[in-house]
Design a protein around this motif. Structure first.
Motif, short mmCIF file in Angstrom:
data_model
loop_
_atom_site.label_atom_id
_atom_site.label_comp_id
_atom_site.label_asym_id
_atom_site.label_seq_id
_atom_site.Cartn_x
_atom_site.Cartn_y
_atom_site.Cartn_z
N THR A 1 -7.87 7.70 -22.95
CA THR A 1 -8.11 9.07 -22.45
C THR A 1 -7.83 9.02 -21.09
O THR A 1 -7.74 10.25 -20.47
N ASP B 1 -16.42 1.50 -15.46
CA ASP B 1 -16.49 2.31 -16.60
C ASP B 1 -17.38 1.44 -17.59
O ASP B 1 -17.29 0.34 -18.01
N SER C 1 -21.40 7.48 -21.33
CA SER C 1 -21.52 8.70 -22.09
C SER C 1 -22.83 8.63 -22.57
O SER C 1 -23.41 7.54 -23.42
N LYS D 1 -22.84 7.56 -26.49
CA LYS D 1 -23.00 5.98 -26.71
C LYS D 1 -24.18 5.39 -26.31
O LYS D 1 -25.29 6.14 -26.66
C1 LIG Z 1 -15.61 5.96 -25.02
C2 LIG Z 1 -15.01 5.32 -24.13
C3 LIG Z 1 -14.56 6.19 -22.79
C4 LIG Z 1 -14.35 7.60 -23.16
O1 LIG Z 1 -15.61 8.21 -23.44
P1 LIG Z 1 -15.61 9.66 -24.45
O2 LIG Z 1 -16.92 9.90 -24.34
O3 LIG Z 1 -14.76 9.10 -25.64
O4 LIG Z 1 -14.60 10.54 -23.67
C5 LIG Z 1 -13.98 5.56 -21.87
N1 LIG Z 1 -13.92 4.30 -21.59
C6 LIG Z 1 -14.29 3.29 -22.64
C7 LIG Z 1 -14.42 1.90 -22.15
C8 LIG Z 1 -14.87 3.81 -23.67
O5 LIG Z 1 -15.40 3.00 -24.74
#
Ligand SMILES: *Cc1c(COP(=O)(O)O)cnc(C)c1O
Length: 428
Positions: free
Chosen positions: A122, A207, A230, A233
Motif C-alpha cells: 500500500t 514500520d 495499526s 493489529k
Molecule cells: C498491515 C501493514 C501495513 C498497512 O497497514 P493497514 O492498516 O493495512 O493500512 C503496513 N506495513 C506492514 C508491514 C503491515 O503489515
C-alpha cells in the motif's frame, strides 16, 4: 473429562496435533515469558500514568483538554520509551499513519530510503513508486530502495545509496508479503547505527506493523526516531475498533500532529469520540493476544513442516506474527483458506474465492471471519494465486480457536488428496 474427538477430524490428525503440541512445550514457555514481561510493561505504564475511570469519557467537537486521549498517548510513550506519541482514531489505518509520518517529515527534494527492499504494497502509491495523485513524489520527494542480498541486508548498497538528500530511512520490521526475512529489533538497531554513522541526521522510521509485543524490546529502544503501527493489529489487542499510532521524538511527533490536524493546532485537537475505553482495554490484553497469535503460527508452521511443506519461520522469529506455508498448488491454497473461513467466529458460512484486487498483479484469496473489518490480529489467511502458492497466516485471538482452525485445514488437505494419510501415519 472424557473427550471424544471434539475436532471432528480423523484420529491421525488429532494425534499429530497432540504430538506437535507436546514437542512445542518449551517454545510455548518462551512465548509465555515474553507475554508476561510485556503484560507487566503495559500494567506499569497504566500505573505510572495514573490511568483512571475518568480517562474513558467521550469528548466531542474540537476535543480540547481531552485528558483520556492525552493519557493514552503518554501510556504509549511509556511503553515504547519515546518522548511523545500520537494515538488517534483519525489515523484510520497503518497506511494512513505511515503516510502522515512520511509526509510530515519530508520536504521537496528530500529523499526517502528503504534499506530493506520494497516497502509494503500500500506504500507504493503513497511514495509514488506507482504514480498516483497526492503521492509524495508529486511533492518532489524521491525514493530509493536497497534490496536484500539473499537473506542479508546489503550494507554496501545502503552506503552507496545514502546521499545529501537522504532525509529519512523507512525500515519495515515485518516481511509483510515480501520474500525477504522479517528483521528483529536487534537487527534494526544495527541497521540504524550504521545509517546514522554515515549521515547522523537521517530520521529513522520503523514500520512496526505486526511487530508490537513480539519481543521484549521495541525498535524505539534501539535508535528508531519514530515507530508506526495499526490498532487493528497487535497493540489494539483485537478490542480497538480502529486507529493507528505514531510514537517517537517530541519534535517529530509535533510535526506529525500538525500534518494530521493543522499547523497551529497539532496535538491539542481531536475528540476521542468514545473509543478510549476500547483502546485501553485492547492495550491491556494485547501482549496475551499477540502470544496467542504467535502460538497459532508456531503450531501451524510445525504441523505443516512435519507434513513435508516448506514453512517460514519454523520457530518464533521475534519479528512479527506472520507465518507462511508453501502449499504448492491453487487447490491447496483454496482448501486451506476455506477451512480457516469455515471455522471463524464470524461469516463461517461464507466461502472465500480468489479475485482480482486493485493494486495486485495476481488474483488474491482472503479468509477472514473477524469481528472488526480487516483486523488481522484475528485469525486470517491470504494468498496471491501464483507460484509457489504460499499462504500467509496471521492472528489468532485465542489459541483454542487458532489450534482448532489449523487442525481443520489439515483435514481439508487430506480430504482433497493433497496429504496422503498413509504417508502421514509415518510422520506422527
Ligand atoms: C498491515 C501493514 C501495513 C498497512 O497497514 P493497514 O492498516 O493495512 O493500512 C503496513 N506495513 C506492514 C508491514 C503491515 O503489515
Amino acid at each position: 473429562m472424557e473427550r471424544k474427538n471434539i475436532y471432528g477430524v480423523c484420529s491421525e490428525v488429532e494425534l499429530l496435533a497432540k504430538n506437535i503440541l507436546d514437542e512445542l512445550k518449551d517454545e510455548f514457555a518462551l512465548i509465555d515469558e515474553v507475554c508476561e514481561y510485556n503484560s507487566i510493561k503495559v500494567l506499569e505504564a497504566f500505573r505510572k500514568n495514573r490511568l483512571g475511570e475518568n480517562h474513558f469519557y467521550m469528548t466531542t467537537g474540537y476535543g480540547y483538554d481531552d485528558d483520556g486521549r492525552d493519557t493514552l498517548e503518554k501510556v504509549y510513550s511509556t511503553i515504547f520509551k519515546t518522548e511523545d506519541a500520537l494515538v488517534r482514531p483519525s489515523l484510520v489505518s497503518g497506511t494512513n499513519a505511515l503516510y502522515v509520518a512520511l509526509s510530515a517529515l519530508t520536504r521537496p527534494y528530500d529523499e526517502i530510503l528503504s534499506p530493506v527492499g520494497s516497502p509494503y504494497d500500500t506504500l507504493e502509491k503513497v511514495i509514488g513508486i506507482k504514480e498516483t495523485i497526492g503521492s509524495l513524489k508529486e511533492n518532489l520527494v524521491s525514493f530509493k530502495k536497497v534490496d536484500f542480498i539473499g537473506e542479508q541486508i546489503d550494507y554496501d548498497g545502503i552506503k552507496k545509496a545514502i546521499n545529501d538528500n537522504t532525509k529519512l530511512a523507512t525500515i519495515q520490521r515485518s516481511k509483510g508479503y515480501g520474500d525477504r526475512p522479517s528483521i528483529s529489533v536487534e537487527q534494526i538497531g544495527e541497521l540504524i547505527s550504521f545509517i546514522k554513522s554515515i549521515k547522523k541526521d537521517i530520521i529513522c522510521l520503523v514500520d512496526n506493523c505486526y511487530g508490537e509485543f513480539v519481543d521484549v524490546i521495541e525498535p524505539s529502544e534501539v535508535g528508531a526516531d519514530v515507530v508506526v503501527g495499526s490498532l487493528i493489529k497487535n497493540p489494539g489487542g483485537f478490542i480497538s475498533l480502529g486507529g493507528g499510532y505514531i510514537a517517537g521524538k517530541k519534535e517529530l511527533i509535533e510535526r506529525c500532529a500538525c500534518r494530521l490536524s493543522a499547523p497551529g493546532l497539532g496535538k491539542e485537537v481531536g475528540a476521542n469520540l468514545g473509543v478510549l475505553r476500547d483502546n485501553y482495554r485492547g492495550l491491556f490484553v494485547a501482549p496475551n493476544v499477540v502470544a496467542n497469535a504467535i502460538k497459532t503460527s508456531v503450531f501451524a508452521m510445525n504441523i505443516y513442516d512435519r507434513l513435508g511443506f516448506k514453512v517460514e519461520p519454523l520457530k518464533r522469529n521475534k519479528s512479527d506474527i506472520i507465518g507462511a506455508i508453501t502449499l504448492g498448488s491453487r487447490e491447496g491454497v483454496m482448501a486451506f483458506c476455506k477451512a480457516i473461513q469455515h471455522h471463524s467466529p464470524v461469516d463461517s458460512y461464507l466461502t472465500p474465492e480468489p479475485y482480482a484486487m486493485p493494486g495486485y498483479e495476481d488474483e488474491v484469496i482472503m479468509a477472514a471471519g473477524a469481528f472488526v473489518q480487516g483486523s488481522s490480529i484475528e485469525l486470517s489467511a491470504d494468498a496471491p494465486m501464483r507460484e509457489p502458492y504460499n499462504v500467509y497466516l496471521q492472528g489468532g485471538v485465542t489459541f483454542t480457536h487458532g489450534k482448532y482452525a489449523i487442525i481443520k485445514t489439515v483435514q481439508s488437505l487430506i480430504d482433497i488428496g493433497m496429504i496422503d494419510k498413509e504417508k502421514m501415519k509415518r510422520k506422527i
